[in-house]
Design a protein around this motif. Structure first.
Motif, PDB file in Angstrom:
ATOM      1  N   GLU A  93       0.836  -1.126   0.155  1.00 55.35           N
ATOM      2  CA  GLU A  93      -0.438   0.301   0.416  1.00 55.35           C
ATOM      3  C   GLU A  93       0.783   0.922  -0.202  1.00 55.35           C
ATOM      4  N   THR A  94       1.891   1.329   0.796  1.00 58.89           N
ATOM      5  CA  THR A  94       2.886   2.408   0.651  1.00 58.89           C
ATOM      6  C   THR A  94       3.941   2.720  -0.270  1.00 58.89           C
ATOM      7  N   MET A  95       3.993   1.493  -0.860  1.00 60.79           N
ATOM      8  CA  MET A  95       4.809   1.642  -2.219  1.00 60.79           C
ATOM      9  C   MET A  95       3.645   2.077  -3.586  1.00 60.79           C
ATOM     10  N   LEU A  96       2.937   1.945  -3.240  1.00 56.06           N
ATOM     11  CA  LEU A  96       1.430   1.629  -4.273  1.00 56.06           C
ATOM     12  C   LEU A  96       1.578   3.334  -4.294  1.00 56.06           C
ATOM     13  N   ASP A  97       1.190   3.843  -2.868  1.00 54.06           N
ATOM     14  CA  ASP A  97       1.071   5.493  -3.389  1.00 54.06           C
ATOM     15  C   ASP A  97       2.269   5.860  -3.354  1.00 54.06           C
ATOM     16  N   HIS A  98       3.544   5.282  -2.680  1.00 50.02           N
ATOM     17  CA  HIS A  98       4.601   6.757  -3.163  1.00 50.02           C
ATOM     18  C   HIS A  98       5.004   6.555  -4.663  1.00 50.02           C
ATOM     19  N   ILE A  99       4.425   5.657  -5.627  1.00 51.54           N
ATOM     20  CA  ILE A  99       4.649   5.042  -7.253  1.00 51.54           C
ATOM     21  C   ILE A  99       2.864   6.322  -7.677  1.00 51.54           C
ATOM     22  N   GLY A 104       2.268  11.993  -9.975  1.00 52.60           N
ATOM     23  CA  GLY A 104       1.671  12.922 -10.624  1.00 52.60           C
ATOM     24  C   GLY A 104       0.103  12.896  -9.725  1.00 52.60           C
ATOM     25  N   ILE A 105      -0.255  11.887  -9.267  1.00 51.06           N
ATOM     26  CA  ILE A 105      -1.445  12.323  -8.465  1.00 51.06           C
ATOM     27  C   ILE A 105      -1.100  12.731  -6.870  1.00 51.06           C
ATOM     28  N   GLY A 106      -1.887  13.911  -6.502  1.00 53.76           N
ATOM     29  CA  GLY A 106      -1.282  15.186  -5.702  1.00 53.76           C
ATOM     30  C   GLY A 106      -1.459  14.944  -4.616  1.00 53.76           C
ATOM     31  N   ASN A 107      -3.177  14.891  -5.227  1.00 56.00           N
ATOM     32  CA  ASN A 107      -4.296  14.385  -3.917  1.00 56.00           C
ATOM     33  C   ASN A 107      -4.243  13.118  -3.271  1.00 56.00           C
ATOM     34  N   LYS A 108      -5.068  13.832  -2.125  1.00 57.11           N
ATOM     35  CA  LYS A 108      -4.557  12.295  -0.725  1.00 57.11           C
ATOM     36  C   LYS A 108      -5.221  11.157  -1.007  1.00 57.11           C
ATOM     37  N   SER A 109      -6.498  12.020  -0.992  1.00 58.60           N
ATOM     38  CA  SER A 109      -7.574  11.298  -0.879  1.00 58.60           C
ATOM     39  C   SER A 109      -7.357  10.349  -1.830  1.00 58.60           C
ATOM     40  N   GLU A 110      -7.080  10.780  -3.493  1.00 56.39           N
ATOM     41  CA  GLU A 110      -7.156  10.786  -4.969  1.00 56.39           C
ATOM     42  C   GLU A 110      -6.861   9.317  -4.451  1.00 56.39           C
ATOM     43  N   ARG A 111      -5.592   9.568  -4.169  1.00 51.01           N
ATOM     44  CA  ARG A 111      -4.372   8.315  -4.262  1.00 51.01           C
ATOM     45  C   ARG A 111      -4.823   7.584  -3.601  1.00 51.01           C
ATOM     46  N   LYS A 112      -5.421   7.948  -2.272  1.00 45.29           N
ATOM     47  CA  LYS A 112      -5.730   6.000  -1.633  1.00 45.29           C
ATOM     48  C   LYS A 112      -7.030   5.816  -2.423  1.00 45.29           C
ATOM     49  N   GLU A 113      -7.806   5.814  -3.820  1.00 45.50           N
ATOM     50  CA  GLU A 113      -8.780   5.961  -3.963  1.00 45.50           C
ATOM     51  C   GLU A 113      -7.993   4.741  -5.275  1.00 45.50           C
ATOM     52  N   VAL A 114      -6.766   5.423  -5.738  1.00 46.31           N
ATOM     53  CA  VAL A 114      -5.778   4.748  -6.938  1.00 46.31           C
ATOM     54  C   VAL A 114      -5.599   3.319  -6.222  1.00 46.31           C
ATOM     55  N   VAL A 115      -5.263   3.586  -5.248  1.00 47.65           N
ATOM     56  CA  VAL A 115      -4.398   2.957  -4.402  1.00 47.65           C
ATOM     57  C   VAL A 115      -4.757   1.499  -4.085  1.00 47.65           C
ATOM     58  N   ALA A 116      -6.515   1.740  -3.935  1.00 50.68           N
ATOM     59  CA  ALA A 116      -7.189   0.638  -3.209  1.00 50.68           C
ATOM     60  C   ALA A 116      -7.835   0.043  -4.096  1.00 50.68           C
ATOM     61  N   SER A 117      -8.095   0.709  -5.364  1.00 50.95           N
ATOM     62  CA  SER A 117      -8.560  -0.337  -6.487  1.00 50.95           C
ATOM     63  C   SER A 117      -8.031  -0.626  -6.858  1.00 50.95           C
ATOM     64  N   LEU A 118      -6.494  -0.684  -7.316  1.00 52.69           N
ATOM     65  CA  LEU A 118      -5.934  -1.390  -8.066  1.00 52.69           C
ATOM     66  C   LEU A 118      -5.309  -2.709  -7.166  1.00 52.69           C
ATOM     67  N   LEU A 119      -5.048  -2.448  -6.076  1.00 52.83           N
ATOM     68  CA  LEU A 119      -4.837  -3.352  -5.177  1.00 52.83           C
ATOM     69  C   LEU A 119      -5.739  -4.339  -5.296  1.00 52.83           C
ATOM     70  N   ASN A 120      -7.386  -3.717  -5.106  1.00 49.21           N
ATOM     71  CA  ASN A 120      -8.057  -4.668  -5.761  1.00 49.21           C
ATOM     72  C   ASN A 120      -8.415  -5.289  -7.269  1.00 49.21           C
TER      73      ASN A 120
END
Length: 295
Positions: A93-99, A104-120
């Protein structure tokens, strides 16, 4: 959308000609690049991924000059190389958030959504808090696909993705790649014929830096249908048969060799017609360049 490669060449300082006038048109969907180790596949993939310079030729991605407008390509590219490094103590989760931040995904809540979606999507959400160093080979590859998908790329390159995976992990990976290929150009570089046969609607065979065949698997099969013959021989007889026939592959079964040859007409001599498969297509072309017995 398509990727157009025209007359691409690359020679290394040691004199090895890795690419020799490679021209390919790659449409949307799964495209298999099939060839033995050392064929030039990884050189081509790195060049498309803007990680390596070509000596000559051109690459166009949907109007973008890949060789000269590298940043524009990188914004649309997802890349899973054959060997990619992971920080073993960092969780997925942390690594994917960093990537995602680097993409260029600067918004934290947007990143959280993207990371969760991709891991799913790659079936790793339940393992998102585990350190990457504890992941199995298949889990690492699925994480590799997740990081390649950050930013919704229009071109994804995966280099030898199933090497070393057990059958169940390979099937999971097949399903994942098939889903991705519905809306994206996915180039699958591999020496495993089964990968291309299972996944790809279009393919090319490359060897010694040259494209030997491009088309659909069905078109490839049409080139060898009715020309493949098989016979079981003693191992000691191989050299004799290689002198008289176009041997394209051998397989050792219970101490004897199952020999497959290509012939325009019935060769007699105890050979029986065999149903052609994509492996025969591969070896038919490769054997014109290198000794198939040593591949």
């Amino acid at each position: 959308m398509e990727l157009i490669i025209n007359n691409l060449s690359k020679t290394y300082p040691n004199g090895v000609k890795a690419l020799n006038g490679v021209s390919l048109t790659i449409p949307q969907g799964m495209f298999g690049l099939l060839g033995p180790n050392g064929a030039g596949k990884s050189t081509l993939m790195r060049t498309i991924a803007t990680l390596q310079e070509a000596d000559s030729g051109s690459i166009q991605l949907d109007g973008i000059d890949v060789l000269h407008d590298k940043q524009a390509v990188r914004e649309r590219l997802g890349y899973l190389p054959q060997d990619f490094g992971l920080y073993p103590r960092i969780n997925a989760e942390t690594m994917l958030d960093h990537i995602a931040q680097m993409k260029g995904i600067g918004n934290k809540s947007e990143r959280k959504e993207v990371v969760a979606s991709l891991l799913n999507r790659v079936n790793l959400f339940k393992d998102r808090k585990k350190a990457l160093g504890t992941y199995s080979g298949g889990m690492r590859q699925r994480f590799g696909i997740a990081q390649a998908l950050v930013g919704n790329p229009s071109l994804i390159i995966v280099d030898e993705p199933t090497a070393g995976l057990d059958p169940s992990e390979r099937n999971r990976f097949y399903n994942l790649l098939s889903e991705i290929g519905e809306n994206t150009i996915v180039i699958l570089s591999t020496h495993i014929v089964e990968d291309v046969n299972t996944l790809c609607s279009n393919m090319a065979i490359i060897c010694t830096g040259e494209v030997l065949m491009q088309g659909t698997p069905k078109e490839g099969l049409a080139l060898v249908n009715g020309k493949i013959y098989q016979k079981t021989i003693e191992k000691s007889e191989l050299d004799h048969y290689r002198k008289d026939f176009h041997v394209i592959s051998t397989k050792l079964i219970s101490g004897k060799l199952s020999l497959r040859i290509e012939s325009e007409s019935d060769p007699g001599n105890g050979f029986e017609p065999a149903a052609a498969d994509l492996e025969d297509v591969y070896f038919s072309f490769i054997s014109k360049k290198v000794d198939p017995i040593t591949i």
